[in-house]
Design a protein around this motif. Sequence first.
Motif, PDB file in Angstrom:
ATOM      1  N   LEU A 114       0.849  -1.194   0.000  1.00  0.00           N
ATOM      2  CA  LEU A 114       0.000   0.000   0.000  1.00  0.00           C
ATOM      3  C   LEU A 114       0.882   1.241   0.000  1.00  0.00           C
ATOM      4  N   GLU A 115       0.786   2.002  -1.062  1.00  0.00           N
ATOM      5  CA  GLU A 115       1.580   3.215  -1.173  1.00  0.00           C
ATOM      6  C   GLU A 115       1.003   4.317  -0.275  1.00  0.00           C
ATOM      7  N   PRO A 116       1.794   5.307   0.096  1.00  0.00           N
ATOM      8  CA  PRO A 116       1.303   6.393   0.950  1.00  0.00           C
ATOM      9  C   PRO A 116       0.063   7.077   0.368  1.00  0.00           C
ATOM     10  N   ASN A 117      -0.883   7.390   1.235  1.00  0.00           N
ATOM     11  CA  ASN A 117      -2.106   8.116   0.874  1.00  0.00           C
ATOM     12  C   ASN A 117      -3.004   7.372  -0.115  1.00  0.00           C
ATOM     13  N   THR A 118      -2.886   6.039  -0.151  1.00  0.00           N
ATOM     14  CA  THR A 118      -3.765   5.247  -1.020  1.00  0.00           C
ATOM     15  C   THR A 118      -4.681   4.338  -0.211  1.00  0.00           C
ATOM     16  N   PHE A 119      -4.693   4.509   1.105  1.00  0.00           N
ATOM     17  CA  PHE A 119      -5.462   3.614   1.958  1.00  0.00           C
ATOM     18  C   PHE A 119      -6.147   4.410   3.073  1.00  0.00           C
ATOM     19  N   ASP A 120      -7.135   3.750   3.694  1.00  0.00           N
ATOM     20  CA  ASP A 120      -7.845   4.333   4.833  1.00  0.00           C
ATOM     21  C   ASP A 120      -7.543   3.523   6.086  1.00  0.00           C
ATOM     22  N   ILE A 121      -7.423   4.204   7.212  1.00  0.00           N
ATOM     23  CA  ILE A 121      -7.283   3.539   8.496  1.00  0.00           C
ATOM     24  C   ILE A 121      -8.683   3.407   9.100  1.00  0.00           C
ATOM     25  N   ILE A 122      -9.108   2.179   9.351  1.00  0.00           N
ATOM     26  CA  ILE A 122     -10.483   1.913   9.779  1.00  0.00           C
ATOM     27  C   ILE A 122     -10.476   1.179  11.110  1.00  0.00           C
ATOM     28  N   LEU A 123     -11.282   1.653  12.047  1.00  0.00           N
ATOM     29  CA  LEU A 123     -11.451   0.977  13.330  1.00  0.00           C
ATOM     30  C   LEU A 123     -12.424  -0.190  13.160  1.00  0.00           C
ATOM     31  N   LEU A 124     -12.021  -1.374  13.589  1.00  0.00           N
ATOM     32  CA  LEU A 124     -12.899  -2.541  13.562  1.00  0.00           C
ATOM     33  C   LEU A 124     -13.482  -2.762  14.955  1.00  0.00           C
ATOM     34  N   VAL A 125     -14.786  -2.928  15.012  1.00  0.00           N
ATOM     35  CA  VAL A 125     -15.492  -3.155  16.268  1.00  0.00           C
ATOM     36  C   VAL A 125     -16.055  -4.571  16.237  1.00  0.00           C
ATOM     37  N   ASP A 126     -15.681  -5.381  17.227  1.00  0.00           N
ATOM     38  CA  ASP A 126     -16.173  -6.755  17.269  1.00  0.00           C
ATOM     39  C   ASP A 126     -17.690  -6.772  17.447  1.00  0.00           C
ATOM     40  N   THR A 127     -18.339  -7.741  16.838  1.00  0.00           N
ATOM     41  CA  THR A 127     -19.798  -7.837  16.921  1.00  0.00           C
ATOM     42  C   THR A 127     -20.283  -7.978  18.360  1.00  0.00           C
ATOM     43  N   GLN A 128     -19.463  -8.571  19.220  1.00  0.00           N
ATOM     44  CA  GLN A 128     -19.859  -8.720  20.622  1.00  0.00           C
ATOM     45  C   GLN A 128     -19.940  -7.372  21.333  1.00  0.00           C
ATOM     46  N   GLU A 129     -19.280  -6.362  20.757  1.00  0.00           N
ATOM     47  CA  GLU A 129     -19.331  -5.029  21.346  1.00  0.00           C
ATOM     48  C   GLU A 129     -20.622  -4.300  20.991  1.00  0.00           C
ATOM     49  N   THR A 130     -21.381  -4.844  20.061  1.00  0.00           N
ATOM     50  CA  THR A 130     -22.669  -4.232  19.712  1.00  0.00           C
ATOM     51  C   THR A 130     -23.785  -5.058  20.334  1.00  0.00           C
TER      52      THR A 130
END
Length: 434
Positions: free
Chosen positions: A156-172
């Motif tokens: 993944l080259e710089p500025n070509t991706f997103d940082i995404i928070l993953l939330v476990d289903t048990q947390e919902t």
Amino acid sequence: MKRVKIVPDRPNRLFESWLEEWRNEAVLRNSELHNHFAKALDSLKRYPLPLESGKECIILQHFGTKLCSMLDKKLEEYRRQGSTRAVDACFSNAGSSNEDCTATSRRKPVEECQTVEVQEKTTVSKQAKNTKRNPPERLVNANNIALKEADRQISLEPNTFDIILLVDTQETCGGKTKPQNDATVAELTQLGVLFEVRRLKIGDFAWIARCRKTNDELIMSYIIERKRMDDLSASIVDGRFHEQKFRLKQSGIENLMYIVENIDKNCQYSVPLSSLLQASVNCVVQDGFTVKYTRNHKDSMSHLSCITKILIKIYKDKKLVGCKKEHLTQTDNVGNAIRLMEFKEFNKASSKQRTFKVSEMFIRQLLQLKGMSIDKAMAIVERYASPQILITALENSGKNGEQLLANIQVDKKRRLGPTISKVIYQFYTMNELR
């Protein structure tokens, strides 16, 4: 003219061939999955009727949704390779590469039982002509395709991706309510955090870097386990706390964190509050975790939002390269790229195991002793791979048995020490513990 019903002796040989290759590949990797593939293959060979898709295999023993999905993906890939490939072509062995099989341009990828009209006198000659007109095409080697996928490195080259928070289903709310109605989702949305609710095999929160073009995903080197004080108390009582710490340490993720939430001095827990606080401190001192104390759920979500923003700031201008778990500690000399594990590999490796190696069970056993940490247990097992080997060494050590383990190096700064060495000696050599 006589009507003849042809019933193939191997009605699902295409699926059989893929299972055989996955099994052989698992054997080469020394993976325990080869037993699962072998059992599924045996079950498929016993089934007398043709199956049109991997999904239909769910009726057979040893076939789960994951394996059925693998077969469907393989079937779709096979069909894309070319509709003219013959299903009844056989995978030849190494010494029989010139084996001929009949192929027709209109045959479906999965064999069907079919009724055909043939004339007894002309059957042999027609088959011979068809063989000459349509030279056999060899089936695509599933093993080669798998190897190509394994060799593909995500970059993944710089500025070509997103940082995404993953939330476990048990947390919902344990997945019992719709995510949009859940407090976790509502608060993260209000804070403007880019997140997804997803099943995590270990941890409650993690972060991925996802390519905007290819959707390739790399797991960031941060993972969080959230514990309310009542949950922390219950997990210590039933043993989940030690198991979770062990699995987190084995996950390949470098930065491990606990969020300890809702500390209420007036609340009565199954474990005294002082012991709960000591357990959280031990996570820092003994196990190398980071512990964050928060007042309530909203405070925890705010903390997650801050971490997400920091990770975006740190990594957005970096080049990220996918690698295997065992290569995470290596440095990349080209462009100083940051090595991260693929999310699929992380989630697969973090699954709870139904069968354990002797060394893994030995570690779990040691963790039940007072004063034992994961690092200490792993240091012992690295020296003595099983309880029997340790017991033999202790029994043969004579008067020095109590201090036999004291000098085992836990890390660069710490040794096991005389106290825990004595506890282990007594546990494994005395017939009755006082």
